[in-house]
Design a protein around this motif. Structure first.
Motif, PDB file in Angstrom:
ATOM      1  N   MET A 269       0.878  -1.155   0.000  1.00 53.83           N
ATOM      2  CA  MET A 269       0.000   0.000   0.000  1.00 53.83           C
ATOM      3  C   MET A 269       0.922   1.212   0.000  1.00 53.83           C
ATOM      4  N   VAL A 270       0.938   1.946  -1.088  1.00 54.96           N
ATOM      5  CA  VAL A 270       1.834   3.095  -1.200  1.00 54.96           C
ATOM      6  C   VAL A 270       1.174   4.266  -0.483  1.00 54.96           C
ATOM      7  N   GLU A 271       1.634   4.506   0.745  1.00 51.27           N
ATOM      8  CA  GLU A 271       1.036   5.541   1.577  1.00 51.27           C
ATOM      9  C   GLU A 271       2.073   6.348   2.343  1.00 51.27           C
ATOM     10  N   ILE A 272       3.329   6.028   2.148  1.00 49.05           N
ATOM     11  CA  ILE A 272       4.430   6.739   2.789  1.00 49.05           C
ATOM     12  C   ILE A 272       5.243   7.394   1.680  1.00 49.05           C
ATOM     13  N   PRO A 273       5.624   8.645   1.852  1.00 46.68           N
ATOM     14  CA  PRO A 273       6.385   9.326   0.786  1.00 46.68           C
ATOM     15  C   PRO A 273       7.606   8.548   0.302  1.00 46.68           C
ATOM     16  N   SER A 274       8.332   7.893   1.219  1.00 48.69           N
ATOM     17  CA  SER A 274       9.524   7.155   0.788  1.00 48.69           C
ATOM     18  C   SER A 274       9.165   6.014  -0.161  1.00 48.69           C
ATOM     19  N   ALA A 275       7.994   5.426   0.008  1.00 44.47           N
ATOM     20  CA  ALA A 275       7.554   4.372  -0.908  1.00 44.47           C
ATOM     21  C   ALA A 275       7.135   4.970  -2.246  1.00 44.47           C
ATOM     22  N   ALA A 276       6.495   6.116  -2.202  1.00 42.82           N
ATOM     23  CA  ALA A 276       6.052   6.758  -3.444  1.00 42.82           C
ATOM     24  C   ALA A 276       7.238   7.137  -4.320  1.00 42.82           C
ATOM     25  N   VAL A 277       8.285   7.688  -3.727  1.00 46.48           N
ATOM     26  CA  VAL A 277       9.428   8.108  -4.543  1.00 46.48           C
ATOM     27  C   VAL A 277      10.258   6.911  -5.009  1.00 46.48           C
ATOM     28  N   ARG A 278      10.046   5.756  -4.407  1.00 44.27           N
ATOM     29  CA  ARG A 278      10.750   4.534  -4.817  1.00 44.27           C
ATOM     30  C   ARG A 278       9.832   3.579  -5.567  1.00 44.27           C
ATOM     31  N   ALA A 279       8.742   4.064  -6.099  1.00 42.18           N
ATOM     32  CA  ALA A 279       7.748   3.195  -6.733  1.00 42.18           C
ATOM     33  C   ALA A 279       8.366   2.287  -7.784  1.00 42.18           C
ATOM     34  N   ARG A 280       9.233   2.812  -8.604  1.00 41.42           N
ATOM     35  CA  ARG A 280       9.869   2.001  -9.647  1.00 41.42           C
ATOM     36  C   ARG A 280      10.699   0.878  -9.011  1.00 41.42           C
ATOM     37  N   GLN A 281      11.430   1.188  -7.951  1.00 42.62           N
ATOM     38  CA  GLN A 281      12.234   0.180  -7.273  1.00 42.62           C
ATOM     39  C   GLN A 281      11.358  -0.915  -6.671  1.00 42.62           C
TER      40      GLN A 281
END
Length: 174
Positions: free
Chosen positions: A158-170
């Motif tokens: 669940m992409v809900e933390i900024p660090s996950a959003a900016v690493r979406a491709r990873q």
């Protein structure tokens, strides 16, 4: 363009209502409702029964089960959550499970058992780093093996933390 319509559910009754309304599946099964407002954690069998009931109510439609998302606004009486400056982003959700793997694996084993019978996917909440995702998937794989299931269970976050959003491709490459 076809758009899939899925429901958010927290119970078998919600799943039945979703089917009646034409839902094509469950996009978010909020498992925390099984854990709240009680003095002890639900057993593996109790969780299995609840997850299976939702899946059966969905009549073969896919169900995405979000693992336990507690902390901050959803504390558990039987897990000491500690005091944090920001409990909404700190030790909560998947981090509780990763820090207490035996507690987490009870839920993961119940999910693995249901996934052997129904089209189930797993979504891990509040993932901040790729390492957390890898560790959570490893615990799920271990749990699948422990119950003797052979089904592969698709996983995501669940992409809900900024660090996950900016690493979406990873994350997508994992």
């Amino acid at each position: 363009r076809r758009i899939e319509i899925v429901a958010n559910v927290g119970s078998e009754a919600d799943a039945r209502a979703a089917v009646a309304a034409g839902a094509e599946g469950v996009g978010l099964f909020r498992t925390e409702f099984l854990f709240l407002d009680r003095d002890t954690a639900p057993s593996e069998d109790e969780q299995y029964t609840a997850y299976r009931a939702v899946c059966a109510a969905m009549q073969g439609r896919p169900v995405i089960i979000r693992t336990l998302d507690v902390g901050g606004d959803k504390p558990l009486a039987y897990v000491h959550m500690g005091n944090e400056a920001n409990p909404f982003l700190g030790w909560r959700a998947v981090r509780v499970g990763l820090d207490q793997p035996e507690f987490f694996k009870v839920q993961l084993r119940a999910i693995a058992r249901v996934a052997a019978e129904f089209p189930v996917r797993v979504m891990f909440p509040m993932i901040a780093t790729p390492d957390e995702f890898v560790r959570a998937r490893t615990l799920l794989r271990d749990s699948i093996n422990e119950v003797g299931a052979t089904a592969s269970v698709p996983t995501g976050i669940m992409v809900e933390i900024p660090s996950a959003a900016v690493r979406a491709r990873q994350f997508a490459e994992l």
